[in-house]
Structure formats: structure tokens, C-alpha cells
Design an enzyme around this catalytic site. Sequence first.
Site, PDB file in Angstrom:
ATOM      1  N   HIS A  98       0.837  -1.205   0.000  1.00  0.00           N
ATOM      2  CA  HIS A  98       0.000   0.000   0.000  1.00  0.00           C
ATOM      3  C   HIS A  98       0.872   1.255   0.000  1.00  0.00           C
ATOM      4  O   HIS A  98       0.624   2.206  -0.764  1.00  0.00           O
ATOM      5  CB  HIS A  98      -0.911  -0.034   1.233  1.00  0.00           C
ATOM      6  N   GLU A  99       1.905   1.254   0.846  1.00  0.00           N
ATOM      7  CA  GLU A  99       2.782   2.430   0.921  1.00  0.00           C
ATOM      8  C   GLU A  99       3.611   2.591  -0.353  1.00  0.00           C
ATOM      9  O   GLU A  99       3.861   3.715  -0.795  1.00  0.00           O
ATOM     10  CB  GLU A  99       3.687   2.333   2.148  1.00  0.00           C
TER      11      GLU A  99
ATOM     12  N   HIS B 146       1.791   4.567  -2.898  1.00  0.00           N
ATOM     13  CA  HIS B 146       1.921   6.019  -2.745  1.00  0.00           C
ATOM     14  C   HIS B 146       3.258   6.509  -3.310  1.00  0.00           C
ATOM     15  O   HIS B 146       3.334   7.595  -3.895  1.00  0.00           O
ATOM     16  CB  HIS B 146       1.814   6.400  -1.270  1.00  0.00           C
TER      17      HIS B 146
ATOM     18  N   GLU C  29      -6.650   6.614  -0.790  1.00  0.00           N
ATOM     19  CA  GLU C  29      -6.471   5.418   0.035  1.00  0.00           C
ATOM     20  C   GLU C  29      -7.124   4.202  -0.611  1.00  0.00           C
ATOM     21  O   GLU C  29      -6.562   3.105  -0.592  1.00  0.00           O
ATOM     22  CB  GLU C  29      -7.040   5.658   1.437  1.00  0.00           C
TER      23      GLU C  29
END
Length: 666
Positions: free
Chosen positions: A175-176, A179, A251
Site C-alpha cells: 500500500h505504501e 503512494h 487510500e
Amino acid sequence: MDFFDRQEKSRRRTSVLLVYFIGAIIGTAAMVYLVAMLLWFLLWLKNTHKPLDAFDWWNLNLFLITAGVTLLVILAGSIYKVIDLRRGGSRVAELLGGRRLPPNADEFYERRLLNVVEEMAIASGTSVPSVYVLYREKGINAFAAGYTPKDAVVAVTYGTLVGLTREELQGVIAHEFSHILNGDMRLNLHLMGGLHGLLLIVLAGRSIFEMRVRGRGSLYVYLVAGALFVVGSIGLFFGKLIQSAISRQREFLADAAAVQFTRNPEGLAGALKKIGGLTGGSRILAPQAAGVSHMFFGNALRASSLATHPPLADRVRWLQPEFNGTFERVTLESLYKQLEIKEGAPALKKPPHSFADALTRPADLAVTGAVLQQAARRRKNTSGTAPRQNPDALMATIGAPLQEHVIHAEKLLDAIPEDLKELARDPYGCRAVIYLLLIDSDESVRPRQMEIIQSKADAGVIEELKKILPHLKTLAPEMKLPIFDLAVPALRQLSKGQYLPFRANLRPLIDADEQVSVFEYALQRVLICNLDPLFGGRANRQRAAGIYAFCGVQNEVSCVLSVLARLNETASVAFEKASEKIPDARAVFMLQPGSQCGWEQLDQSLDKLAGASFYIKKWVLAAALVCLMSDRDITVEEVELFRAIADSLGCPVPPWLAVTSLGASA
């Protein structure tokens, strides 16, 4: 939407952020004027006996003064924070109380985290970021911060470190990395800088309240503090509104990208469920959390209508439609126990309850490499099918790696000798590893290179190099750049006095055989792009896109394609196919003579193209792929050169599975 479109959209969102910010300033200035007029009205009532309707609520001079002071305070606060954040992601992690993990950490939980980050970085084609742990934070949360993938850091809370299974941790880190790859980090830092100015007024009011002023003037002091707090609350409201507007949808997109990356929605869903069941959830207790809440994996503040993240149940339900919305209650102690059973983690006889306890690294946290290897063997052994090796399919993986790349990265890391990995992660020995990668296989050249190293390098580095020299005979070509990627976090920890001599030693090593190979150029280029900015070299941040038409870079594009075309037997055919890929009939591209498209000219061309728009970068890389694949024979060196070119343009390229012996079985 591909990587390049996402980058352009991220840049446009910065403009939207500026509009929000201006609106917030106007709203705050209006409230300051209203409060000032109210105070003026109270004084007027006290000193005059005129009727109320005689009071004029509009005072141009007072408005100009209050608006000017408000603007000055907000801009000064924002500029201060922007300057403070020039160090990028590492500064954010330190502000929140984070401690950087040494790349060679061997404690079980820390090593497991570093392994996952390394796998994700190699799978996505980025340099391995520095990793921080917020040991004071017992909630489950994480964030990525930086201006570009080259200066990114990944940080997790203590609860994330010790409370998640490996699959759940992998989902959070994926997930990070989304980003990182989507260009969200730069926007987050700009948002953090702007919000600081808006929050400064309410922080000033709060500070005055905490001073506990006494004496005859204390009433007026508290009136001023109250006014500041009320006015600042408007800025706080606008700040949360901006954070909510910018962050919520991203998100969901990052969750989707993480699932594509790992093909394991259960891991990400498991982490979210633990947040929902854990006392404190994903709360961050650090005082700076309000200005950074939009960066985190989970909601870092108390739940509100202006939360920066979607409701937790909605995120879980998106991953698991059958989820009923009920979170099972858990504690950190129970999560420790689960890891002990599932992954062979060492038992925590005394869970650390304070920052000081966490830093003592008690003996019951220690673990050997054998335990980690045993845990790795227990992991699910999955396999996938590599995407079709054609230019369009490969372009689609830029900034959007697949599960196959993660599996391939795991195999690559497993295949690298343990002593090489340990040395690459060591802040002292990593230089010896880079020297090893540049040692020539030609026995006649190697003595000259060793003589250069012995005359210029530190004695300890030379000894480490001698120990690993036998690996030259067995080191597969496709392992070399991943080994460099492993060494990047350790190289970042060198002092300037250590890095500059090491950097100066590389060129003589490369020139020892009086020629520069494709790999030597690629390694040097990637090293320069990733490390020079940290030690006073090129600007640490990628330059803003200032070139939007191919006519402005046709000579540079011609140089890049000419270098690649000359790696083929039929350079003219490869160049023609590549230039036809670029959708701009106005630009003229010409195959340049070998004397005009050497490594030095390629460096200059890539430096200029780094300032081009992502639209231009997209088609330059697409044409480069066509050029390389025109003869249907792709070598590891060609892939490494393509990686160096893409890295120079700020475009992360996952491993090219089809040209490696390890990838062939994936």
C-alpha cells in the site's frame, strides 16, 4: 490510468491544493477581521453612549491590517515548514519520533520488515528506501514520505512491526509503495507544509493557555489566547477539510494497487481488521500527528466527519464483500502470540510498554538467521505467469508491478549469497560490494583494478573485498543491480568524507580496461541518480516538468535512441522502428554517428529529459523498448541500460522477467 498519467494527475492535484489553500487563507483572514471587529465593538460600547446602529462594522484599514498580518503569519509558518522538510521523508519520520533501522539489523521483527521492504523495492524497480520505526506508537499504522522514489522512506509503528503477520505486513508495505509510485508523496509534503501555516494560529493560542499567565493583565492575555484559538480553529477546520478532500479517494486507490501488487487481499484485509479490533486502532499519539495524518495507512486521529481516510469497515468490505462489519477485539500481547505460533517468531516474555523498553532490545527479541529462514520456508509457495514480453505489456508494468515481480524479487534475494547480502547491508562493507560489481572478469584487467583500489580505498574495505572476490565466478549477471539496490540504504549512511572518495574511485575502476561497458555505465548512472543528491550533488528533488513538446528535445531523444539502436546489429532498422513509435510528426529524429552518441552525450541528454513532462518520458521509454526488442534478442546488459535510462527519468521499472534465468521459471 498508467504510471505516467498518474504522475501528471498528481502534479495537477498540486494546483488544486493551491486553490484550497488560498480559500483557507481567505476564510481565516475573514474570521480574524470578524474577531478584531468584535473586540473593537466591545471597546466602543465601553467608551461611547451612541446607539448600536451607529457602529460601522466595515473598516477598510482594520481589514487590511488583519488580512496582512494573517497572510504573513500563515505564509511564514508554511515557508518555515517547507524549508524544514527539505530533507524529505527522513525529516517527517524524525518529527514523529521515528528511529531509522540499520540496513543490517538482525532482530527478528526488524529483519522481517527490512526483508519485505527490500522485496517490494526490487519488485517495483525502485532503490530500497530507508526504513524507520515509530517505537512510541503502539497502534497499527505506517506511511511513506519523500519528494521522489529516490529519497523516499517507509515508516511503521511499533504495533505494525510486531503485530502483523508477514502477509499482512506485505499488504501494508505494498500500500505504501503505491503512494511512492503514484506521486502521492510530493503532494503530501506540500500539503504538510501548507497546513503548518494554517495550524500555527491555533497552536499559538494553545501555547498561551499553557503558559498559565498570572497578574492584572492575565484576563487580557487569555482573551487574546481565546481569540487566537477561535480564529485558529477556522484554519484547523479548513486544514482537515483539505486533508479529507485530498486523501480519502487515494487510500482506496492505494488499497487496489496493493492487491494488484500482491494478489493477496487477505493480507491487507487482515491488517485493517486488526486495526479495527485493537484498542487505539491506528491512532498516532505524537503531537505532530495532526499535520501528517493524511500520509498514514490508517486514520491517525480520532474519528470525525472530516477523517482523512474512508471508514475502516468500508475498506475491509471492498476487499472482502462478505465482511459483516464486526471487528474481533485483540491486544498487542495476543498478536505477539499469533506470530509465535504462525511464523516462529520469538516469544515476548515482557512486551515493551515504553519507548525506553523498546530500545533496549531485550534478549527474548533476538533471533538468528536460521529462524528467519525457517519462517520463510513456511510461507506459501506461489507462482505466476510472466506478462507477455512486448513493449506495450512492459510499459504497463512501469509504476504498477505485479505479483510475478514480487515472486521474482524473492527468488533473486534468495539466490544472492548470504555473505554478500550481509555486506551490502553494512554501512562500512557496502563499498566493497560495489567495488566487486565493477571488478572485470578479464584476468588481465583485474590486477590494475585491484592496484587502484589498494591505493585509494580504506584498508578495511580492501580486506572485505578480498573475502568476497571468489563470488566473481558464480555471480549471475541479473543479480548485480539488485545487489546494488540492497546496498543503497547502507551507502546513504556514509559520511560525505567517506562517500566522495568512494565515488571518485569508481571512474578509474571503470576506465582500467580503457572502455566503458553497458553495465558499468548503467551502474554508475543509477548510483549517481540515487546517491549524489544526498551528498551535495544534483538537486535532491526532481525538476518540475518544463518541456512539453518533442521539438524541444529531439536531439536528446535522438541520442538516447541512437545509443540503444547501436546495441543491435541493424542499428538503422532499430532506430527507424523506435522513432516511428513517438506520436509527434513535427519532431525530426536522426540516427547519430557513434562519435556523437557516446556515454557522455547520453548523460547530457538524460539530464535534460529529466525536466520533460511525463508525456514525453512515456513515449521516450516506449520507443526505447521498441528499439531494444527490434532484433528479438534482449540481453541482461540491455535491460540494465534501460533501467538506468528510466531511473534517470524518474520512472521505476520492475525486473524484466523474460531475460533472467530466475525469471524464466516464474
